[in-house]
Enzyme design. Structure first.
Site, mmCIF file in Angstrom:
data_model
loop_
_atom_site.group_PDB
_atom_site.id
_atom_site.type_symbol
_atom_site.label_atom_id
_atom_site.label_comp_id
_atom_site.label_asym_id
_atom_site.label_seq_id
_atom_site.Cartn_x
_atom_site.Cartn_y
_atom_site.Cartn_z
ATOM 1 N N GLU A 21 33.771 51.936 40.164
ATOM 2 C CA GLU A 21 34.317 53.196 39.313
ATOM 3 C C GLU A 21 34.541 54.290 40.161
ATOM 4 O O GLU A 21 34.321 54.666 41.270
ATOM 5 C CB GLU A 21 33.196 53.618 38.205
ATOM 6 C CG GLU A 21 32.836 52.407 37.390
ATOM 7 C CD GLU A 21 33.910 51.922 36.569
ATOM 8 O OE1 GLU A 21 34.719 52.964 35.955
ATOM 9 O OE2 GLU A 21 34.144 50.708 36.160
ATOM 10 N N ARG A 81 43.442 47.362 26.317
ATOM 11 C CA ARG A 81 44.273 47.319 27.281
ATOM 12 C C ARG A 81 44.878 45.997 27.739
ATOM 13 O O ARG A 81 44.091 44.960 27.432
ATOM 14 C CB ARG A 81 43.526 47.920 28.612
ATOM 15 C CG ARG A 81 43.011 49.173 28.698
ATOM 16 C CD ARG A 81 42.128 49.353 29.897
ATOM 17 N NE ARG A 81 40.978 48.712 29.894
ATOM 18 C CZ ARG A 81 39.888 48.765 30.795
ATOM 19 N NH1 ARG A 81 40.150 49.702 31.702
ATOM 20 N NH2 ARG A 81 38.956 48.028 30.592
ATOM 21 N N ARG A 115 44.800 46.276 32.966
ATOM 22 C CA ARG A 115 43.615 46.003 33.691
ATOM 23 C C ARG A 115 43.736 44.607 34.397
ATOM 24 O O ARG A 115 44.235 43.802 33.913
ATOM 25 C CB ARG A 115 42.419 45.816 32.612
ATOM 26 C CG ARG A 115 41.300 45.429 33.195
ATOM 27 C CD ARG A 115 40.318 46.550 33.934
ATOM 28 N NE ARG A 115 39.133 46.440 34.231
ATOM 29 C CZ ARG A 115 38.251 45.563 35.110
ATOM 30 N NH1 ARG A 115 39.045 44.797 35.793
ATOM 31 N NH2 ARG A 115 37.273 45.582 35.238
#
Length: 212
Positions: free
Chosen positions: A36, A79, A28
């Site tokens: 999104e 992440r 990320r």
């Protein structure tokens, strides 16, 4: 690359406008938030898939070149959170400067100046109307955002909500009636600026008071 350096280098696949995959490791991008994948924005009165456009812009920027990511943290999804670069250029900064991501001030202000640059140049999503990705994930949609902006203007006109939330080179600043810059400040709701009914509301939304 030394594991102690917490670096991740290699060919990257783009998951979305702020997420990469390098050798099966999900990364990320630190300090930014892109629309999104299913998100719609609007330009010239027409909706378009800004989330898809953000991902395509990032993929085109990287091409077939190796990406180098310097790990900063891990998020609650497990992440890696990192600053990634290609050819020595900061991809996080590039995405914000090109208007395909916003500075994610909840976690970092590293890219606030890049966001202002994009805002002024009307790059990417700044060409039209959009909902901030973090608000979109909470269920806000463009139509609701525009309606709220209109209600905000109407309420402000009634003198109940007179605090001006302005976006400038110094970031998100609010001005109270009687302040030095209050009368000179103009609010452009389509650019993300807004009115507030109280200082507490402005603080909660991420604005800070003007230094006067």
């Amino acid at each position: 690359v030394s594991s102690a350096a917490a670096d991740h280098v290699g060919t990257a696949s783009v998951v979305d406008g702020d997420t990469l995959d390098i050798h099966g490791t999900r990364i990320r991008l630190h300090g930014i938030d892109a629309p999104e994948s299913g998100q719609l924005c609007e330009t010239h009165g027409k909706p378009y898939r800004c989330g898809q456009q953000a991902a395509l812009a990032l993929a085109d920027k990287i091409g077939r070149r190796a990406v180098s990511c310097e790990e900063r943290d891990q998020d609650h999804y497990g992440r890696i959170v990192a600053v990634c670069s290609v050819g020595g250029e900061d991809l996080n900064a590039w995405m914000v400067s090109k208007g395909w991501a916003l500075a994610y001030r909840q976690y970092s202000t590293d890219y606030a100046a890049n966001e202002l640059e994009a805002h002024r140049a009307r790059e990417g999503i700044w060409r039209g109307n959009f909902v901030e990705p973090w608000n979109w994930r909470r269920g806000a949609r463009l139509e609701e955002s525009e309606a709220n902006a209109q209600r905000s203007v109407a309420v402000a006109a009634s003198n109940d909500c007179r605090i001006k939330g302005n976006i400038s080179r110094n970031g998100r600043i609010y001005h109270v009636p009687g302040g030095k810059w209050y009368d000179r400040t103009r609010i452009n709701t389509s650019a993300g600026e807004r009115w507030f009914c109280s200082e507490a509301e402005a603080w909660a939304a991420g604005w800070r008071r003007s230094k006067e």
